[in-house]
Design a protein around this motif. Sequence first.
Motif, short mmCIF file in Angstrom:
data_model
loop_
_atom_site.label_atom_id
_atom_site.label_comp_id
_atom_site.label_asym_id
_atom_site.label_seq_id
_atom_site.Cartn_x
_atom_site.Cartn_y
_atom_site.Cartn_z
N LEU A 165 6.34 -6.86 -3.55
CA LEU A 165 4.82 -6.12 -3.92
C LEU A 165 4.16 -7.71 -4.43
O LEU A 165 2.87 -7.85 -3.53
CB LEU A 165 4.67 -5.21 -4.41
N SER A 166 4.52 -8.42 -5.41
CA SER A 166 3.99 -8.81 -5.72
C SER A 166 3.48 -10.19 -5.32
O SER A 166 2.50 -11.11 -5.05
CB SER A 166 4.38 -9.91 -6.92
N PHE A 167 4.63 -11.07 -4.15
CA PHE A 167 4.51 -12.16 -3.72
C PHE A 167 3.75 -12.06 -2.62
O PHE A 167 2.94 -13.33 -2.94
CB PHE A 167 5.98 -12.26 -3.30
N PRO A 168 3.45 -11.65 -1.71
CA PRO A 168 1.98 -12.29 -0.65
C PRO A 168 1.17 -11.70 -1.53
O PRO A 168 0.01 -12.32 -0.93
CB PRO A 168 2.59 -10.64 0.62
N ASN B 80 -0.18 1.82 9.31
CA ASN B 80 0.25 1.80 10.79
C ASN B 80 -0.35 1.58 11.61
O ASN B 80 0.73 0.50 12.61
CB ASN B 80 1.22 2.73 11.08
N SER B 81 -1.03 2.06 11.99
CA SER B 81 -1.44 0.90 13.73
C SER B 81 -1.93 -0.20 12.84
O SER B 81 -1.52 -1.17 14.56
CB SER B 81 -2.36 2.22 14.31
N ALA B 82 -3.15 -0.53 12.17
CA ALA B 82 -2.94 -1.95 12.08
C ALA B 82 -1.85 -3.21 11.95
O ALA B 82 -1.58 -4.10 12.54
CB ALA B 82 -3.75 -2.04 10.50
N ILE B 83 -0.54 -2.73 11.50
CA ILE B 83 0.84 -2.90 11.85
C ILE B 83 0.92 -3.72 12.71
O ILE B 83 1.63 -4.29 13.03
CB ILE B 83 1.72 -2.51 10.29
N LEU B 84 1.10 -2.34 13.74
CA LEU B 84 1.44 -2.75 14.76
C LEU B 84 0.64 -3.44 15.73
O LEU B 84 0.94 -4.92 16.08
CB LEU B 84 1.56 -1.60 15.83
N PHE B 85 -0.72 -3.18 15.78
CA PHE B 85 -1.73 -4.16 15.42
C PHE B 85 -1.30 -5.97 15.88
O PHE B 85 -1.50 -6.75 16.18
CB PHE B 85 -2.89 -4.16 15.56
N TYR B 121 1.39 -5.80 4.19
CA TYR B 121 1.53 -4.47 4.25
C TYR B 121 2.93 -3.89 4.60
O TYR B 121 3.22 -2.64 4.40
CB TYR B 121 0.93 -4.17 5.40
N PHE B 122 3.89 -4.79 5.25
CA PHE B 122 5.42 -4.41 5.20
C PHE B 122 5.33 -3.49 3.24
O PHE B 122 6.09 -2.28 3.56
CB PHE B 122 6.27 -4.90 5.79
N ILE B 126 7.19 0.23 2.28
CA ILE B 126 8.53 0.16 1.30
C ILE B 126 7.95 0.61 0.34
O ILE B 126 8.69 1.54 -0.49
CB ILE B 126 9.01 -1.08 1.62
N LEU B 127 7.14 0.39 -0.24
CA LEU B 127 6.68 0.95 -1.50
C LEU B 127 6.79 2.27 -1.44
O LEU B 127 6.53 3.13 -2.10
CB LEU B 127 5.17 0.26 -2.28
N ARG B 128 5.68 3.37 -0.40
CA ARG B 128 5.37 4.03 -0.09
C ARG B 128 6.81 4.87 0.06
O ARG B 128 7.04 6.04 -0.65
CB ARG B 128 4.61 4.73 0.80
N ASN B 129 7.41 4.12 0.84
CA ASN B 129 8.95 4.70 0.72
C ASN B 129 9.90 4.98 -0.26
O ASN B 129 10.77 6.19 -0.01
CB ASN B 129 9.21 4.27 2.15
N SER B 130 9.56 4.17 -1.24
CA SER B 130 10.28 4.08 -2.48
C SER B 130 9.89 5.49 -3.16
O SER B 130 10.70 6.12 -4.47
CB SER B 130 10.79 2.27 -2.99
N LEU B 131 8.61 5.96 -3.39
CA LEU B 131 8.17 6.99 -4.02
C LEU B 131 8.81 8.17 -3.28
O LEU B 131 8.26 8.61 -1.94
CB LEU B 131 6.39 7.27 -4.73
N THR B 132 9.51 9.16 -3.97
CA THR B 132 9.21 10.79 -3.00
C THR B 132 8.45 11.95 -3.67
O THR B 132 7.98 12.57 -2.98
CB THR B 132 10.79 11.18 -4.05
N ASP B 133 7.74 11.88 -4.82
CA ASP B 133 6.90 12.87 -4.90
C ASP B 133 5.41 12.50 -3.93
O ASP B 133 4.92 11.64 -3.56
CB ASP B 133 6.54 13.11 -6.53
#
Lengths: 221, 226
Positions: A165-168, B80-85, B121-122, B126-133
Amino acid sequence: MLRQIRTLMLKEFTLEWRQKYALNGILLYVVSAVFITYLSVGAKQGNIGAPTWNALYWIIILFSAVNAVAKSFVQEHQGRQLYYYMIASPEAIIVSKIIYNSILTLVLALLGYLVFSVILGNPVQDQGLFVLNLVLGALGFSGCLTMVSGIASKASNNATLMAILSFPVIIPILLMAIRVSKNAIDGLDWSVSVDKIITLLAINAIISATAYILFPYLWRS
Amino acid sequence: MKSSWWKILTIALLAYTLIAGLLLDVPRLPILNETIRALYFHVTMWFGMIIMLVVAVIYSIKYLKSNDLRHDDVAIEFTNSAILFGVLGIVTGMLWARYTWGDYWSGDPKQNASAIGLLMYFAYLILRNSLTDVHQRARIGAVYNIFAFAAFIPLIFVLPRLTDSLHPGNGGNPGFNAYDLDSNLRKVFYPAIIAWTLLGTWLSVVRVRLKRVERKIEDKLINQVS
């Protein structure tokens, strides 16, 4: 608000002083990292070029700063965080943490500079600019890293998350700092670096302001 | 049918971009030659990406203000779409660079900056997926999204301007404006930006709707059991 910040900072310092192992650990981290670099590049005094010296120095500072700041939210228990939540405003907490972490990062950077100069030689020609740049870099690093460590502490997978999270986010600050410090090493006139310093200041301001605005939302969850 | 006019517009504009972009006359320039057509397919990706990221940030702010998960759906799907682009932009850019600069990766500041932007943005995903609630995920995701955007802007708009870049329009290289962007290129370039952005919006909207339906079904299932 100001009183809250002062009290919270006092608390940070006391806490750090009581658990000296954490502080000593991070200081030792810097020294060992410098020594590992020194042995890996196989350089003798003055043997290594100024750009390489610069890059190695900043990378070591970056990693030590990430490690030092990462614990700023993790080391405190859930219960104690709840307690802070009740007695202090989130703004005061983030400001006090950013200031405290800047001081910590600056100490690390200066220590790293000292060890670097002793072991790898000191090519810096303009000490004033170099140190000013260190101060700005430390401010930026701690603003960014404090916020990210706040975010990472909410998620479970801490060490990896903190890094990715921090590097970029920190790269703009790092790049500007490296450029200014290159100018300082070469002893260029200050007028060459002025616009870069201003850019660095501006990025710091943006990052810190965003952290200040967003932290209350993070804190509440 | 009333609300689908913009989808028809998207298809029409995309068809126009493809046909006119590939067939219409372009200025003959040394080195660039026919690769100047990358303007329609590479440069437009970045425009689309930035526009969609702005939309995502606006919805992240809306989420933080209202705590309404519907806003969060929009934010994540537009990202997500922005990442695709962004990925497409990098790939098309690398192909283009292979033929004009001679290498897939030349260490150009803009190239590096966009790669770093993608890393950002990747990391967000990953941050989003690491949170379950769900609510915590939405809230912390929104906080990081805004924070990353604040760092992303100086990264792509300010830093590359401070150093020489190989990109047209930087470091003494003439930009497209110097040639006749006004006559032929502009005629396809602006519609192409709109077309690709609309396509991205379409993708996001479909996914947002899918997500909302999924959540509804999930809620129903949970309520049945209890």
